[in-house]
Scaffold this motif. Structure first.
Motif, PDB file in Angstrom:
ATOM      1  N   GLN A 155       0.839  -1.197   0.000  1.00  0.00           N
ATOM      2  CA  GLN A 155       0.000   0.000   0.000  1.00  0.00           C
ATOM      3  C   GLN A 155       0.877   1.253   0.000  1.00  0.00           C
ATOM      4  OE1 GLN A 155      -2.596   0.008   3.360  1.00  0.00           O
ATOM      5  NE2 GLN A 155      -4.129   1.322   2.375  1.00  0.00           N
ATOM      6  N   ALA A 156       1.939   1.228   0.831  1.00  0.00           N
ATOM      7  CA  ALA A 156       2.853   2.378   0.886  1.00  0.00           C
ATOM      8  C   ALA A 156       3.526   2.580  -0.475  1.00  0.00           C
ATOM      9  CB  ALA A 156       3.900   2.156   1.982  1.00  0.00           C
ATOM     10  N   GLU A 157       3.956   1.480  -1.097  1.00  0.00           N
ATOM     11  CA  GLU A 157       4.620   1.592  -2.405  1.00  0.00           C
ATOM     12  C   GLU A 157       3.647   2.085  -3.473  1.00  0.00           C
ATOM     13  OE1 GLU A 157       8.290  -1.581  -2.364  1.00  0.00           O
ATOM     14  OE2 GLU A 157       6.293  -2.386  -2.720  1.00  0.00           O
ATOM     15  N   ARG A 158       2.400   1.632  -3.374  1.00  0.00           N
ATOM     16  CA  ARG A 158       1.405   2.039  -4.371  1.00  0.00           C
ATOM     17  C   ARG A 158       1.189   3.555  -4.341  1.00  0.00           C
ATOM     18  NH1 ARG A 158      -4.099   2.288  -5.247  1.00  0.00           N
ATOM     19  NH2 ARG A 158      -4.611   1.973  -3.062  1.00  0.00           N
ATOM     20  N   PHE A 159       1.318   4.149  -3.150  1.00  0.00           N
ATOM     21  CA  PHE A 159       1.169   5.602  -3.042  1.00  0.00           C
ATOM     22  C   PHE A 159       2.469   6.328  -3.396  1.00  0.00           C
ATOM     23  CE2 PHE A 159      -2.468   4.769  -0.029  1.00  0.00           C
ATOM     24  CZ  PHE A 159      -3.438   5.374  -0.813  1.00  0.00           C
ATOM     25  N   GLY A 160       3.536   5.573  -3.645  1.00  0.00           N
ATOM     26  CA  GLY A 160       4.780   6.207  -4.084  1.00  0.00           C
ATOM     27  C   GLY A 160       5.901   6.234  -3.061  1.00  0.00           C
TER      28      GLY A 160
END
Ligand SMILES: Cc1cc2nc3c(=O)[nH]c(=O)nc-3n(C[C@H](O)[C@H](O)[C@H](O)COP(=O)(O)OP(=O)(O)OC[C@H]3O[C@@H](n4cnc5c(N)ncnc54)[C@H](O)[C@@H]3O)c2cc1C
Length: 421
Positions: A155-160
């Motif tokens: 989730q953190a990676e998906r937001f950048g």
């Protein structure tokens, strides 16, 4: 490293430390795997099919790709877990990708802050050692800690957010009271305007002669998630009386091990949730020994074979043990704090916000014309979240909440810095 790959096959020796560390890594990374001892029919068949005559253990087979003498680093590299930082400077840097650091990363990146997370291991922290978290908001049937961590990291990676894994922060300093410098292994340096320290806890060590030589050869710190799958019929001793010990005891007993729970205190419920106390009391495979301590460990061919325990009356007993799991709590990781000018409480936890005020006065050396914000440390712009923080709840939900709150406060510090330019 996310999402998880299809099931991989691992061939290795159960009680070989390097092989154990690899299985532990896969378990905590929530990567499905089948494990085979090298002389099992399944292993011989796999080695034959992949034409590996001189296999160097451990071997990991991932589809067509074979890792001979596999290491955590080799797998992480191949699976994309070893990216260097993409930029030299970030709005926010987070140290630690446990629940607090991941919570901060999700909220910071979704708010649009350029965010980097440094993690010396893999995401999840203590939660990655947890077989089942049953008290986390929104999961009425519980959730495996490793799975929760993998989803939060995605989730953190998906937001950048950028997650820098298997590379800890080795040093850092504050420059000009406005910019943080972080040093990573491999001579990498990154700067950030604000920072969140979420390095959590490390296991408290048990002082018993000969114990360290048996680490990963039958003696383990933590709840032994990767061992539970292979311990059917084993004699297992778990030391501790908190929730982590309770979860370990239940998962070994449910897997068919004969479990002895060694507890120094005189009751079980002092630091353990009531639901675990009830389940342990009802399980026929668990022998709880109160007011008892481990005094000696006994090995044969460099493998743990037995432990000697002693009760409060001085009665000693030698019990067979294939595994000894030490869940005796932790200590805050704050060895770095002194050099950074970060104040600690008497027990070594990071002081923040109002706890820094003495008789209403700001801490000595505090440079700003305002009080420290709620989760701000004695150094402006450095926030602390999760288990490392003095007064935190030492729970997953608390850590995630503090991570999110630290981001809200970081915005205030960023606004202050912008106004000063
Ligand atoms: C076995 C077990 C079972 C538990 N069960 C429950 C439960 O059922 N429910 C519940 O609410 N809580 C449970 N807890 C407690 C819960 O897991 C913790 O409260 C929570 O993980 C704290 O999160 P944290 O992010 O503050 O710290 P941690 O989880 O300790 O994470 C800190 C992270 O920082 C990293 N780090 C440290 N130093 C550095 C550095 N220099 N550079 C980079 N990275 C660094 C570490 O590798 C680690 O990944 C359990 C704990 C254990 C051990």
């Amino acid at each position: 490293m996310s999402p998880a790959r299809p099931t991989v096959q691992v061939i290795g020796r159960r009680l070989e430390p390097a092989d154990h560390r690899l299985r532990d890594f896969l378990t905590r990374a929530d990567q499905p795997y089948d494990f085979y001892e090298p002389d099992s029919p399944e292993a011989l068949d796999l080695l034959g099919r992949h034409a590996i005559a001189e296999a160097r253990l451990p071997v990991v087979i991932d589809g067509d790709q074979v890792f001979n003498g596999a290491t955590i680093e080799a797998l992480a590299e191949a699976w994309g877990g070893f990216q260097p930082p993409a930029r030299a400077h970030y709005d926010l840097a987070i140290v630690g990708a446990g629940p607090a650091g991941l919570g901060a990363a999700v909220y910071a990146a979704s708010d649009g802050l350029s965010t980097i997370v440094f993690e010396r291991d893999i995401p999840g922290g203590q939660a990655s050692h947890t077989s089942m978290i049953e008290n986390f908001f929104g999961f009425p049937d519980g959730i495996e800690g490793a799975h929760l961590a993998r989803m939060a990291a995605r989730q953190a990676e998906r937001f950048g957010a950028e997650l820098i894994l298997l590379r800890g922060v080795t040093g850092g300093h504050w420059d000009d009271e406005t910019r943080w410098h972080f040093e990573l292994a491999g001579d990498v340096e990154v700067t950030a305007d604000v920072a969140v320290a979420a390095p959590g806890m490390e296991w408290r060590r048990l002082d018993v002669e000969g114990l360290d030589e048996l680490l990963d050869r039958g003696v383990y710190y933590g709840a032994g998630r990767s061992e539970a799958a292979t311990c059917t019929g084993d004699d297992v001793v778990v030391v501790g009386a908190g929730n982590s010990a309770g979860q370990a005891v239940m998962s070994f007993a449910d897997a068919g091990a004969r479990v002895t729970m060694v507890v120094r205190g005189d009751v079980l419920g002092r630091t353990m949730s009531g639901y675990l106390v009830d389940r342990i009391g009802e399980h026929p495979g668990i022998d709880v020994r109160l007011r008892t301590q481990v005094r000696e460990v006994h090995a044969d061919h460099e493998r743990l074979r037995a432990v000697t325990i002693e009760d409060a009356a001085g009665a000693v007993e030698r019990r067979p043990a294939d595994g000894l799991f030490l869940c005796i709590g932790g200590e805050p990781r704050t060895g770095w704090a002194d050099a950074a000018g970060v104040r600690l409480d008497r027990a070594g936890y990071v002081l923040t916000g109002p706890d820094l005020l003495e008789a209403g006065n700001r801490p000595e050396g505090w440079p700003l014309d305002r009080d420290p914000l709620a989760l701000e440390t004695s150094v402006p712009g450095l926030f602390a979240a999760g288990d490392v923080r003095s007064g935190s709840t030492k729970r997953v939900a608390g850590a995630v909440g503090e991570g999110a709150m630290a981001v809200a406060l970081a915005h205030r510090r960023l606004a202050e810095l912008a106004a000063a330019v």
